[in-house]
Scaffold this active site. Structure first.
Site, short mmCIF file in Angstrom:
data_model
loop_
_atom_site.label_atom_id
_atom_site.label_comp_id
_atom_site.label_asym_id
_atom_site.label_seq_id
_atom_site.Cartn_x
_atom_site.Cartn_y
_atom_site.Cartn_z
N ASP A 212 0.82 -1.21 0.00
CA ASP A 212 0.00 0.00 0.00
C ASP A 212 0.86 1.26 0.00
O ASP A 212 0.33 2.37 0.04
CB ASP A 212 -0.93 -0.01 1.23
CG ASP A 212 -2.05 1.02 1.13
OD1 ASP A 212 -2.49 1.32 -0.01
OD2 ASP A 212 -2.47 1.55 2.17
N SER A 236 -7.23 5.45 -0.20
CA SER A 236 -7.39 4.20 -0.94
C SER A 236 -8.86 3.78 -0.91
O SER A 236 -9.49 3.82 0.15
CB SER A 236 -6.53 3.10 -0.31
OG SER A 236 -5.17 3.47 -0.30
N GLN A 286 -4.81 -0.94 -7.47
CA GLN A 286 -5.51 -0.14 -6.47
C GLN A 286 -6.14 1.08 -7.13
O GLN A 286 -5.52 1.71 -7.99
CB GLN A 286 -4.54 0.35 -5.39
CG GLN A 286 -5.20 1.13 -4.26
CD GLN A 286 -4.18 1.69 -3.27
OE1 GLN A 286 -3.64 2.76 -3.47
NE2 GLN A 286 -3.92 0.94 -2.21
#
Length: 298
Positions: A212, A236, A286
């Site tokens: 991430d 996110s 993502q």
């Protein structure tokens, strides 16, 4: 008097402890809060803890993919509860769902798939060429220290406050205060700052945590903004990780990221993770919120 910086071994132990979810009941786990954490929980922490909860409920099969949706910002001041649902247990594959909650409200839903190790056809994308080795690049810690010199002294401590258990060394360092437009492609070496044991599940959880990082910023590069830009709102929205091959999170890994699209206040990001000898060990995708709010009329 300022506290001394934690050692690499202390940082590593801290991340291992953070990801080591506590079993409260059958398929119910509690993830620790980040010691000294303030504000919003880092998304990689929730993903890593949720994956550990799913792995604790599965035997004889290795996690090969996960798909997560972030629904609410987590609070660093609180632990997180993880409820595992055993959707399927087959001979070759198993699937798990994990619901992460705080204050009785879900903050993340994660689905993970597990497979019994087996052989099969193989091909992979080539590792990007001509990327300098990590020893020739500055770490994010060093880059922050250099950038902090541009800040008033009263703001420097907050900017440098947190030591990261993941050593990230970007090829194209971010411009914290004056970002410029550039192609949405980046390369970063990363690894945990000291050696960990040989538990493959722990290495997968550390990779999930680190995946991430250095990702969503890629979709902001063509627009000359970052999360410090005035009025910028970023978060996110979802996260997907596919684990292809065995690896070690305490050895250097190359994170190659790109962004094929942005629009409607969302940015799409992709990543490929390679070992130093060129094996493609994971792929990531993502989508994130990248919304710049207009200043209110005075």
């Amino acid at each position: 008097m300022d506290k001394p910086d934690p050692t690499p071994e202390q940082l590593t132990r801290g991340l291992i402890d953070l990801l080591d979810v506590e079993q409260l009941d059958v398929d119910l786990f509690r993830g620790a809060r980040l010691p000294g954490g303030r504000g919003r929980v880092f998304g990689g922490q929730v993903i890593g803890q949720a994956l550990q909860a799913a792995q604790r409920s599965t035997e004889g099969k290795d996690a090969h993919s996960l798909h997560a949706y972030f629904m609410r910002a987590g609070d660093d001041a609180l632990p997180i509860l993880f409820r595992v649902v055993r959707d399927f247990d087959g001979k070759s594959f198993a699937t798990r769902r994990v619901i992460a909650t705080q204050n009785g409200q879900p903050i993340l839903n994660l689905a993970a798939s597990f497979q019994v190790p087996e052989e099969g056809f193989h091909h992979q994308a080539e590792m990007p060429a001509n990327i300098p080795p990590p020893e020739e690049l500055k770490s994010e810690k060093e880059l922050r220290a250099e950038a902090a010199e541009q800040l008033p002294e009263k703001l420097r401590s907050a900017f440098l406050r947190r030591s990261n258990p993941i050593d990230v060394r970007p090829l194209y360092p971010r411009s914290w205060f004056h970002p410029v437009k550039r192609e949405p492609v980046n390369y970063s070496w990363f690894r945990i700052v000291s050696a960990v044991g040989d538990d493959p599940a722990l290495h997968r959880a550390i990779l999930a945590y680190a995946s991430d990082m250095a990702l969503m910023a890629t979709s902001m590069m063509p627009h000359g903004v970052n999360w410090m830009t005035p009025g910028m709102q970023s978060a996110s929205l979802d996260h997907a990780l596919w684990i292809h091959e065995p690896f070690r999170a305490d050895e250097w890994l190359l994170y190659a990221t790109d962004s094929p699209w942005a629009g409607h206040a969302r940015g799409m990001n992709r990543g490929q993770i390679f070992t130093r000898d060129g094996r493609l060990v994971a792929s990531v995708a993502q989508e994130g919120l990248i919304r710049q709010r207009q200043p209110k009329d005075q």
